[in-house]
Write an enzyme that holds these catalytic residues in place. Sequence first.
Site, PDB file in Angstrom:
ATOM      1  N   ASP A 111      -0.101  12.003  -0.338  1.00 53.29           N
ATOM      2  CA  ASP A 111       0.840  10.909  -0.100  1.00 53.29           C
ATOM      3  C   ASP A 111       2.193  11.405   0.376  1.00 53.29           C
ATOM      4  O   ASP A 111       2.541  12.571   0.231  1.00 53.29           O
ATOM      5  CB  ASP A 111       1.022  10.107  -1.390  1.00 53.29           C
ATOM      6  CG  ASP A 111       1.603  10.966  -2.510  1.00 53.29           C
ATOM      7  OD1 ASP A 111       1.111  12.084  -2.710  1.00 53.29           O
ATOM      8  OD2 ASP A 111       2.558  10.513  -3.172  1.00 53.29           O
ATOM      9  N   GLU A 112       2.947  10.483   0.918  1.00 49.32           N
ATOM     10  CA  GLU A 112       4.358  10.642   1.251  1.00 49.32           C
ATOM     11  C   GLU A 112       4.636  11.887   2.096  1.00 49.32           C
ATOM     12  O   GLU A 112       5.593  12.626   1.845  1.00 49.32           O
ATOM     13  CB  GLU A 112       5.197  10.649  -0.024  1.00 49.32           C
ATOM     14  CG  GLU A 112       5.174   9.300  -0.718  1.00 49.32           C
ATOM     15  CD  GLU A 112       6.182   9.153  -1.842  1.00 49.32           C
ATOM     16  OE1 GLU A 112       6.837   8.116  -1.886  1.00 49.32           O
ATOM     17  OE2 GLU A 112       6.303  10.070  -2.668  1.00 49.32           O
TER      18      GLU A 112
END
Length: 888
Positions: A552-553
């Site tokens: 993620d991210e």
Amino acid sequence: MRNRSRFGWFIAGTMSLIACSNPKNQTPASETLAHPRGADLAVTWGVVENYKKDSVRFGAELTLENKGTVALGKRGWILYFNYVNTVLPDSLPAGVKISRVNGDLAKLEPTDAFTPLDPGKTLVIPFDAEFFAIKESDAPLGYYIVFTDDRGQATPPEPLGKASIKPFTNEKQTTRVPIDVIPVPTAQTRFDENKALKQLPPAEVSPLVPTPVLMQAQTGQFSLTSAVTIHHGAGLEREAGFLAASLEKLLGAKPGVVAGAAPQGTASISLTTGSITVGGQAKQSGDAAYKLTISPAQGVSIVGSDVTGVFHAIQSLRALAPVAAYQSAQATLAFDAVTIEDAPRFAYRGMLIDVARHFQTKEEILKVLDVMSFYKLNKFHFHLTDDEGFRLEVKGLPELTEVGSRRGHTLDSRDFLQPAFGFGPDPAAKDNVGSGHYTRADFIEILKYASERHIEVIPELDLPGHARAAIKSMLARHAKRMAANDAAGAKEFLLTDLEDKSTYVTPQFWNDNVVNPCLDSTYKFINTVIDEIVAMYKEAGAPLQSIHTGGDEVPSGVWVESPACKALIAKAPGDGIESADDLSGHFLREYSKILTAHQLITAGWEEIGLKKVKVGDKVEKQPNPVFANSGFRTFVWNNIWGTGEEGNAYELANAGYTVVLSNATNLYFDFAYDKHPLEPGAYWGGFVDTRKPFEFVPLDIYKNAEKDQFGNPVNPALIANAAKLTPEGAKRILGIQGQLWAETVGSQALLEHYVFPKLLGLAERAWAPDPAWASEPDAAKRATQVGEAWSRFANTLGQRDLPRLDHLSGGIGYRISPPGARMISGKMEANVAFPGLAIRYTTDGTEPTSSSTLYSGPVSVSGVVKLKTFNTRGEGSLTSTLDTASGG
């Protein structure tokens, strides 16, 4: 994005890093400029107003006080602190500047215009910062100061003597934006929230959480003593031993354990596996189902569809024991006769604990596992790595814990990581819970403990983003090998291209936390770590089905200027790698290959199943067909109403991905229980109390879409246009999981405060059959039904489960809800969120204690009344204050 930053939903990738230049670490100088000690300085932070200048920014103040005997001079010092909000430079007064070092570490420095702070004087520094701040947990943390001599050499860092926070006393301090209509809780508002709850007679209170499929009361009671023998079938030795040890704590003596069936006509506890039906449906091995029968003559009969089912039945038997026995052992336990048929609704019933941001001891993890198993949760998502910490010892890579598990003052991260979330400059300080790791022996012990309780531990090796701890550890290894003239060894496990000039910033403000997917050394590192993890599971005899990859991210701008990536793109366009935008997919394929070689399932946050697609003038996230139907397990967190990503979970399930619902609005346990400034926690996606997970509807999350994070009704059009779950998609919803992100979890006490009693609402929704109200189409009827169901559940918690948690597993420090109160007809009425807990109050201005006057009904009082809720251990809640003159 999993968006664990406090305002991640609002940032949406638009934040910019404040540039700053950092001096190298210096050795202490023999001569220094005269300056006060760090202990002589005190700092106070306070919010002045939110939504300042009609924009999403807030005004605050830092007040610096010199209590020493020497002035704080015009130069030669830097004040460091951790702060998640970005200070706007143009808002600062002349004389100081505040800039971001990296992540949440900031620094305050004097400029040429600084006026020395003389002894006994204070300096008020007003500033504006982005977004808003409404709680004490929003305050800067971990202040320390570094002085330098006239040659610029730094002295050892010194923590400041005192840090305090100004109280939040007006609406400008607690209203985030004009549309924020959520009130700060008062005695009156709490009373209104609780007024539908009535204390039920004990006989009407459900004895079991989570609620079983079928529970039929029978006639009579069975009296259990330690003389009653536990008889067990083949393969149930461990479960029988667990039950005997559990009953010993309740009875004061351990029952005997015998293999084989009990003699005819003998009252006993019988544990077997075999064919059973639950609610008329046949259950088989793998269903974790059970039938529990308690009768006055025969005793206890437990039949499980498998060993796990037997274990769940044992936990139900423990829960049926008198609550008083948990406080003090009783020679005889009276069990009401009953027949229970039960099986879990979802195969995946999980809880995530983040130990990377703040470390939790092995003992605390074992305690959480024990209570998880009591409430029939079966998956422990162990978030072991992130930017701020790598918590697991790995053979052959000692730097991962020597460097990556410790935090202290540093500007190069060669010896340890920089401070984060406020625990100061000393990596060896006793109270620095930013530092710590699990040895190999620790981890194996945790795995064994979990396995004995039928919990699978799912380790997370978070990559390619959120990897700064690993990156800095391997850079430290590189420097060590280079110093030893071992160039080949230095590059062996590098996670970054040393020539990469790419610039980026993450939602948590890091500019150096993403591993490079174009280096062979990256995958050698992953292989090495996974080999060791697999070996530890094998040694522990624990199941390992998947490893969570994170995924993620990953911010925009990564790898664009990496020579290694440019070379890979140039030679591999036919492999679908045409630009840096394709490298995340390349990394995921390679990571997944490693997992597949170990016969492991690839799990990760929702990003591993999504891709960015340009639709008209906008960029949308859509399910990635490349990995659909590949067995990828996606953990979907994003359902923040109004982001356009509310339907991610259902879109992925419909497209062929297995989904674990991890929805922020109901299942992020690090979110504060409410808006009170003293109630800690994040709130970027709203507030999450125990009712939020309880009323979650997994297969129709839009039933929960009533209010947004500011308390306003959700736009019906948003729900109408969101993706709906298909019948095939519903089969791919594996289960649900609660998340405790640990940015604000600075102690064991805070962990238990955040997790409990929310975990009980999670357990109810993960295990129990879908209640009738979940499918009620009429909103008004559904609200009534939910309210009635919640009242029954709240009574169960208040009368049985919370008193038991006071002693279960050594006692759990759950959050105690403050009481509500109001004045009516000249008398004070008070109530609680969990009927059964005690209310005590004072009228003389003092704080209530466990010996203060007990509230038992409407009472005549005057002046200012202070009230608290108390548990059976005498621990109290936050104070509710009622001004009888105003009635609120």
